[in-house]
Design a protein around this motif. Sequence first.
Motif, PDB file in Angstrom:
ATOM      1  N   THR A  10       0.828  -1.203   0.000  1.00  0.00           N
ATOM      2  CA  THR A  10       0.000   0.000   0.000  1.00  0.00           C
ATOM      3  C   THR A  10       0.867   1.260   0.000  1.00  0.00           C
ATOM      4  OG1 THR A  10      -1.781  -1.149   1.141  1.00  0.00           O
ATOM      5  CG2 THR A  10      -1.771   1.251   1.286  1.00  0.00           C
ATOM      6  N   LEU A  11       1.885   1.278   0.833  1.00  0.00           N
ATOM      7  CA  LEU A  11       2.795   2.436   0.882  1.00  0.00           C
ATOM      8  C   LEU A  11       3.603   2.553  -0.409  1.00  0.00           C
ATOM      9  CD1 LEU A  11       4.068   2.075   4.564  1.00  0.00           C
ATOM     10  CD2 LEU A  11       2.403   3.745   3.685  1.00  0.00           C
ATOM     11  N   TYR A  12       4.044   1.413  -0.932  1.00  0.00           N
ATOM     12  CA  TYR A  12       4.813   1.380  -2.180  1.00  0.00           C
ATOM     13  C   TYR A  12       3.997   1.984  -3.322  1.00  0.00           C
ATOM     14  CZ  TYR A  12       6.702  -0.800  -6.431  1.00  0.00           C
ATOM     15  OH  TYR A  12       7.192  -1.034  -7.690  1.00  0.00           O
ATOM     16  N   GLN A  13       2.731   1.615  -3.421  1.00  0.00           N
ATOM     17  CA  GLN A  13       1.895   2.116  -4.510  1.00  0.00           C
ATOM     18  C   GLN A  13       1.647   3.619  -4.396  1.00  0.00           C
ATOM     19  OE1 GLN A  13      -1.624  -0.371  -4.645  1.00  0.00           O
ATOM     20  NE2 GLN A  13      -0.657  -1.671  -6.173  1.00  0.00           N
ATOM     21  N   PRO A 153      -6.157   0.634  -9.142  1.00  0.00           N
ATOM     22  CA  PRO A 153      -6.693   1.999  -9.125  1.00  0.00           C
ATOM     23  C   PRO A 153      -6.036   2.941  -8.133  1.00  0.00           C
ATOM     24  CG  PRO A 153      -8.396   0.375  -8.565  1.00  0.00           C
ATOM     25  CD  PRO A 153      -7.147  -0.373  -8.849  1.00  0.00           C
ATOM     26  N   LEU A 154      -5.270   2.425  -7.177  1.00  0.00           N
ATOM     27  CA  LEU A 154      -4.613   3.285  -6.187  1.00  0.00           C
ATOM     28  C   LEU A 154      -3.115   3.442  -6.453  1.00  0.00           C
ATOM     29  CD1 LEU A 154      -6.419   1.987  -2.967  1.00  0.00           C
ATOM     30  CD2 LEU A 154      -7.013   3.936  -4.418  1.00  0.00           C
ATOM     31  N   TYR A 155      -2.676   3.095  -7.641  1.00  0.00           N
ATOM     32  CA  TYR A 155      -1.256   3.165  -7.981  1.00  0.00           C
ATOM     33  C   TYR A 155      -0.935   4.606  -8.401  1.00  0.00           C
ATOM     34  CZ  TYR A 155       3.139   0.929  -9.355  1.00  0.00           C
ATOM     35  OH  TYR A 155       4.444   0.523  -9.442  1.00  0.00           O
ATOM     36  N   ALA A 156      -0.470   5.404  -7.446  1.00  0.00           N
ATOM     37  CA  ALA A 156      -0.284   6.850  -7.641  1.00  0.00           C
ATOM     38  C   ALA A 156       0.604   7.226  -8.832  1.00  0.00           C
ATOM     39  CB  ALA A 156       0.242   7.481  -6.356  1.00  0.00           C
ATOM     40  N   PRO A 157       1.757   6.570  -9.057  1.00  0.00           N
ATOM     41  CA  PRO A 157       2.580   6.997 -10.188  1.00  0.00           C
ATOM     42  C   PRO A 157       1.872   6.884 -11.535  1.00  0.00           C
ATOM     43  CG  PRO A 157       3.862   5.625  -8.718  1.00  0.00           C
ATOM     44  CD  PRO A 157       2.435   5.548  -8.259  1.00  0.00           C
ATOM     45  N   CYS A 158       0.987   5.889 -11.692  1.00  0.00           N
ATOM     46  CA  CYS A 158       0.264   5.772 -12.962  1.00  0.00           C
ATOM     47  C   CYS A 158      -0.694   6.935 -13.146  1.00  0.00           C
ATOM     48  CB  CYS A 158      -0.470   4.432 -13.034  1.00  0.00           C
ATOM     49  SG  CYS A 158       0.667   3.045 -13.266  1.00  0.00           S
ATOM     50  N   VAL A 159      -1.329   7.381 -12.052  1.00  0.00           N
ATOM     51  CA  VAL A 159      -2.217   8.546 -12.124  1.00  0.00           C
ATOM     52  C   VAL A 159      -1.422   9.752 -12.608  1.00  0.00           C
ATOM     53  CG1 VAL A 159      -3.616  10.145 -10.761  1.00  0.00           C
ATOM     54  CG2 VAL A 159      -3.763   7.694 -10.325  1.00  0.00           C
ATOM     55  N   GLU A 160      -0.272   9.980 -12.005  1.00  0.00           N
ATOM     56  CA  GLU A 160       0.554  11.135 -12.381  1.00  0.00           C
ATOM     57  C   GLU A 160       1.081  11.016 -13.807  1.00  0.00           C
ATOM     58  OE1 GLU A 160       2.189  11.964  -7.891  1.00  0.00           O
ATOM     59  OE2 GLU A 160       3.540  11.130  -9.364  1.00  0.00           O
ATOM     60  N   ASN A 161       1.494   9.823 -14.170  1.00  0.00           N
ATOM     61  CA  ASN A 161       2.052   9.649 -15.509  1.00  0.00           C
ATOM     62  C   ASN A 161       0.985   9.844 -16.585  1.00  0.00           C
ATOM     63  OD1 ASN A 161       4.633   9.246 -14.559  1.00  0.00           O
ATOM     64  ND2 ASN A 161       4.331   7.049 -14.317  1.00  0.00           N
ATOM     65  N   ILE A 162      -0.266   9.609 -16.251  1.00  0.00           N
ATOM     66  CA  ILE A 162      -1.334   9.870 -17.218  1.00  0.00           C
ATOM     67  C   ILE A 162      -1.419  11.361 -17.524  1.00  0.00           C
ATOM     68  CG2 ILE A 162      -3.855   9.944 -17.482  1.00  0.00           C
ATOM     69  CD1 ILE A 162      -3.918   7.119 -16.267  1.00  0.00           C
ATOM     70  N   PHE A 163      -1.441  12.214 -16.487  1.00  0.00           N
ATOM     71  CA  PHE A 163      -1.569  13.641 -16.810  1.00  0.00           C
ATOM     72  C   PHE A 163      -0.309  14.179 -17.472  1.00  0.00           C
ATOM     73  CE2 PHE A 163      -0.946  14.144 -12.052  1.00  0.00           C
ATOM     74  CZ  PHE A 163       0.260  14.846 -12.059  1.00  0.00           C
ATOM     75  N   ASP A 164       0.849  13.655 -17.109  1.00  0.00           N
ATOM     76  CA  ASP A 164       2.085  14.060 -17.795  1.00  0.00           C
ATOM     77  C   ASP A 164       2.028  13.707 -19.282  1.00  0.00           C
ATOM     78  OD1 ASP A 164       3.438  15.159 -15.666  1.00  0.00           O
ATOM     79  OD2 ASP A 164       4.633  13.378 -15.248  1.00  0.00           O
ATOM     80  N   THR A 165       1.580  12.500 -19.570  1.00  0.00           N
ATOM     81  CA  THR A 165       1.554  12.024 -20.951  1.00  0.00           C
ATOM     82  C   THR A 165       0.495  12.750 -21.765  1.00  0.00           C
ATOM     83  OG1 THR A 165       2.253   9.872 -20.107  1.00  0.00           O
ATOM     84  CG2 THR A 165       1.517   9.947 -22.380  1.00  0.00           C
ATOM     85  N   LEU A 166      -0.671  12.954 -21.171  1.00  0.00           N
ATOM     86  CA  LEU A 166      -1.709  13.709 -21.883  1.00  0.00           C
ATOM     87  C   LEU A 166      -1.208  15.104 -22.250  1.00  0.00           C
ATOM     88  CD1 LEU A 166      -4.844  12.673 -19.789  1.00  0.00           C
ATOM     89  CD2 LEU A 166      -4.469  12.180 -22.226  1.00  0.00           C
ATOM     90  N   TYR A 167      -0.508  15.734 -21.317  1.00  0.00           N
ATOM     91  CA  TYR A 167       0.042  17.058 -21.598  1.00  0.00           C
ATOM     92  C   TYR A 167       1.068  16.974 -22.739  1.00  0.00           C
ATOM     93  CZ  TYR A 167       1.977  21.694 -20.969  1.00  0.00           C
ATOM     94  OH  TYR A 167       2.390  22.985 -21.181  1.00  0.00           O
TER      95      TYR A 167
END
Length: 196
Positions: A10-13, A153-167
């Motif tokens: 959980t902390l790792y994700q 769904p709780l994997y934080a880096p994937c959430v961030e990488n989505i907005f980076d990539t969309l940009y």
Amino acid sequence: AYDLFLQARTLYQSRTQLDTVIELLNRAIEQDPQFAQAMALRAGTTNLLDEYGYSDRPSESLGAEAITLANEALAIDPDNATAIAVRANARMQLIRRYEGSDDIADILSEFNRALAINPRDGSALNWRGLAYMHLGYLQEGLEDFQRCLEFEPLYAPCVENIFDTLYGLGRSDEALAAYRYSLESGLMTPQWTSFG
């Protein structure tokens, strides 16, 4: 051992308290020395320590240790997808940081092997997506990040990488919406929270 692993995962994700992740995984491995997935996650965490500010050791040293730990996990379970992905990611990080050169086709092959074994492995999807981004294949990277969130769904880096990539793809409105979602849902890693 499994309870310790779940706490660490959980902390790792969320990419928080990675020092605690290491402690939890070490305890899990002490309790069960054949716990290959705990070793693989320990390897992956080791490779992230400097990126998230938990170590001042050189990334090359941490990467080498991560590969050693991943190989230990693979000695127990030769088909451990996370351990295979850790090795590929450690190699790719050295390229991204301009600290080494390597066979990129072989690195992508390792990611593909990991995902053939476990198509739901969030780490493998995230790291292959980052490799694609580095190589300029933003759409392929975006697809990996989106698949990561389908399964984790709780994997934080994937959430961030989505907005980076969309940009990066010029899809600014979608990137902003994804950024807002990550803030509102609390799925923002500490390094981004300081910018938010």
